[in-house]
Design a protein around this motif. Structure first.
Motif, short mmCIF file in Angstrom:
data_model
loop_
_atom_site.label_atom_id
_atom_site.label_comp_id
_atom_site.label_asym_id
_atom_site.label_seq_id
_atom_site.Cartn_x
_atom_site.Cartn_y
_atom_site.Cartn_z
N ALA A 83 0.66 -0.91 0.10
CA ALA A 83 -0.16 0.27 -0.01
C ALA A 83 0.87 1.55 0.08
O ALA A 83 1.79 1.34 0.83
CB ALA A 83 -1.42 -0.23 1.17
N PRO A 84 0.93 2.43 -0.75
CA PRO A 84 1.33 4.23 -0.61
C PRO A 84 0.92 4.30 0.72
O PRO A 84 1.71 5.53 0.35
CB PRO A 84 0.45 4.13 -2.26
N VAL A 85 0.91 3.57 1.74
CA VAL A 85 1.23 4.42 3.05
C VAL A 85 1.71 3.57 3.58
O VAL A 85 2.22 2.73 3.86
CB VAL A 85 -0.41 5.43 3.36
N SER A 86 2.31 4.12 5.03
CA SER A 86 3.10 3.65 5.91
C SER A 86 1.46 3.51 7.36
O SER A 86 0.93 3.88 7.76
CB SER A 86 4.11 4.55 6.67
N PHE A 87 2.17 2.32 7.69
CA PHE A 87 1.11 1.74 8.80
C PHE A 87 2.87 1.62 10.63
O PHE A 87 3.84 1.29 10.45
CB PHE A 87 0.54 0.65 8.51
N SER A 88 1.80 1.87 11.21
CA SER A 88 2.40 2.05 12.43
C SER A 88 0.88 1.00 13.88
O SER A 88 -0.53 1.47 13.83
CB SER A 88 2.82 3.34 12.66
N TYR A 89 1.48 0.22 14.34
CA TYR A 89 1.41 -0.13 15.79
C TYR A 89 1.60 0.55 16.86
O TYR A 89 0.68 -0.08 18.39
CB TYR A 89 0.70 -1.66 15.52
N ALA A 90 2.41 1.32 17.17
CA ALA A 90 2.74 2.13 17.97
C ALA A 90 1.58 2.42 19.13
O ALA A 90 1.66 2.60 20.55
CB ALA A 90 3.55 3.82 18.23
N ASP A 92 -6.04 -2.93 14.54
CA ASP A 92 -6.04 -2.38 13.20
C ASP A 92 -6.09 -1.05 13.03
O ASP A 92 -5.68 -0.03 14.35
CB ASP A 92 -7.55 -1.81 12.81
N ASN A 93 -5.49 -0.09 12.14
CA ASN A 93 -4.21 0.89 11.45
C ASN A 93 -4.85 1.55 10.82
O ASN A 93 -5.07 0.21 9.34
CB ASN A 93 -2.79 0.99 11.52
N ILE A 94 -5.70 2.20 10.64
CA ILE A 94 -6.82 2.93 9.80
C ILE A 94 -5.37 4.02 9.34
O ILE A 94 -5.46 4.61 9.71
CB ILE A 94 -7.50 3.34 9.41
N VAL A 95 -5.69 4.24 7.81
CA VAL A 95 -5.29 4.84 7.28
C VAL A 95 -5.45 5.94 6.33
O VAL A 95 -5.55 5.55 4.75
CB VAL A 95 -3.52 4.61 6.82
N ILE A 96 -5.85 7.13 6.34
CA ILE A 96 -6.56 8.00 5.14
C ILE A 96 -5.21 8.94 4.42
O ILE A 96 -4.64 9.99 4.78
CB ILE A 96 -7.80 9.22 5.57
N GLY A 97 -4.87 8.36 3.48
CA GLY A 97 -4.04 8.46 2.69
C GLY A 97 -4.33 9.24 1.43
O GLY A 97 -3.29 9.82 0.52
N GLY A 98 -5.69 10.34 1.26
CA GLY A 98 -5.81 11.42 0.81
C GLY A 98 -7.48 11.58 0.32
O GLY A 98 -7.36 10.28 0.65
N GLY A 99 -7.55 12.64 -0.70
CA GLY A 99 -8.93 12.50 -0.71
C GLY A 99 -9.47 14.12 -0.59
O GLY A 99 -8.36 14.74 -0.45
N THR A 100 -10.83 14.63 -0.99
CA THR A 100 -11.13 15.93 -0.53
C THR A 100 -12.24 16.19 0.58
O THR A 100 -13.02 14.87 0.93
CB THR A 100 -11.01 16.11 -1.61
N MET A 101 -11.99 16.74 0.55
CA MET A 101 -13.27 17.36 1.99
C MET A 101 -13.89 18.76 1.31
O MET A 101 -12.69 19.70 1.17
CB MET A 101 -12.52 17.58 3.72
N LYS A 102 -15.00 19.11 1.14
CA LYS A 102 -16.27 19.76 1.32
C LYS A 102 -16.51 20.54 2.20
O LYS A 102 -17.52 20.00 2.70
CB LYS A 102 -16.35 20.23 -0.64
N ILE A 103 -15.81 21.58 2.87
CA ILE A 103 -16.96 21.92 4.06
C ILE A 103 -17.52 23.05 3.79
O ILE A 103 -16.35 24.53 3.84
CB ILE A 103 -16.38 21.68 5.07
N GLY A 104 -18.55 23.56 3.31
CA GLY A 104 -19.09 25.02 3.60
C GLY A 104 -18.63 25.33 1.62
O GLY A 104 -18.12 24.55 1.18
N SER A 105 -17.46 26.97 1.79
CA SER A 105 -17.30 27.37 0.76
C SER A 105 -15.81 26.67 0.75
O SER A 105 -14.60 27.11 -0.38
CB SER A 105 -17.32 28.48 0.88
N ILE A 106 -15.13 25.83 1.49
CA ILE A 106 -14.10 25.72 1.66
C ILE A 106 -14.10 24.77 0.72
O ILE A 106 -14.28 23.25 1.54
CB ILE A 106 -13.26 25.49 2.91
#
Length: 279
Positions: free
Chosen positions: A37-44, A62-76
């Motif tokens: 996977a194109p992200v790093s995982f840690s169990y620390a 479980d180690n869950i990683v959000i590795g990218g994406g977009t968030m539209k909140i209001g006008s941002i």
């Protein structure tokens, strides 16, 4: 609000994505592995303890990683360029025998908001006009299936807004009035890696509350961000990855306490390293 239901998955689906389901999954063969996977995982952040009476042989971190994406909140409109990681314990409730997920910790980093304070492209790098945000966990984490049978999750968030004029307590949303995501998985995006699985999760129905703790500039912050923002005017599309390890592997001292064998028992949602795709 979308409702989630518990369901046993066929072995070929072991496991499914980070924010997928607190289901019990029989061990079995997975699709052929691709690259890592194109992200790093840690169990620390995995705690070295479990609920009283829990069988370590039936628990996974479980180690869950959000590795990218977009968030539209209001006008941002925010493109996520820095990973957000979450640690979750998954296992059987020692009292009820049901599958449970215990949220442990979220780790996130500051992101630069395009356009800065004024919303003008290019001004975000000017010190007084710079605007940054940092996503924080606010509760209500769940894993499950939607009523339609797809993968889904809920999670409440608040977003810290960072600017020298706003002080240290300025947030979009709060712990009592958070941004409430009800994410649904895009089944076509499900991908197996040799150390994880990944999927895109989306929500276009959440509402975004106004800011809190911004002092005299609260009105300005709300105007800049277009808040509060009603349902249908906001969107989240998050690329998530999941990797998991059994508790008996993470903490060998717990192995002696295990009453069951991971090779014969059904395990909670997760991807133990001992279960390799294609095996």
């Amino acid at each position: 609000m979308k409702r989630f239901a518990h369901r046993v998955l066929p072995a070929r689906v072991l496991p499914v994505l980070a924010l997928a389901a607190p289901a019990v999954i029989a061990l079995g063969a997975a699709p052929a592995a691709a690259d890592a996977a194109p992200v790093s995982f840690s169990y620390a952040d995995c705690p070295d303890s479990l609920p009283v009476g829990a069988d370590p042989g039936n628990w996974i971190c479980d180690n869950i990683v959000i590795g990218g994406g977009t968030m539209k909140i209001g006008s941002i409109q925010q493109t996520l360029t820095k990973p957000i990681s979450m640690t979750v314990q998954s296992g059987y409730d020692p009292v009820t025998g049901e599958n449970i997920n215990i949220f442990v910790k979220m780790r996130s980093q500051q992101e630069t908001v395009p356009g800065g304070v004024l919303g003008v492209p290019g001004t975000e790098n000017i010190p007084l006009l710079s605007l940054k945000e940092k996503t924080q966990y606010a509760g209500n984490f769940s894993l499950g299936f939607t009523a339609a049978g797809g993968y889904g999750s809920t999670i409440d968030l608040r977003v810290k807004i960072i600017n020298s004029l706003l002080g240290d307590t300025c947030y979009i949303g709060s712990k009592t009035d958070p941004i409430k995501l009800n994410l649904e998985g895009d089944n076509d995006s499900l991908k197996w890696y040799d150390n994880a699985i990944g999927m895109t999760m989306n929500d276009t129905s959440f509402a975004a509350p106004g800011t809190t703790g911004c002092g005299l500039f609260g009105g300005v912050a709300n105007f800049r961000a277009g808040l509060p923002s009603a349902s249908g005017k906001n969107a989240a599309s998050l690329q998530l990855y999941l990797s998991s390890k059994p508790y008996t592997e993470l903490f060998p001292a717990l192995k002696a306490q295990a009453k069951s064998s991971a090779s014969t028992k059904m395990l909670p949602l997760g991807l133990p390293q001992s279960i390799k795709p294609g095996s």
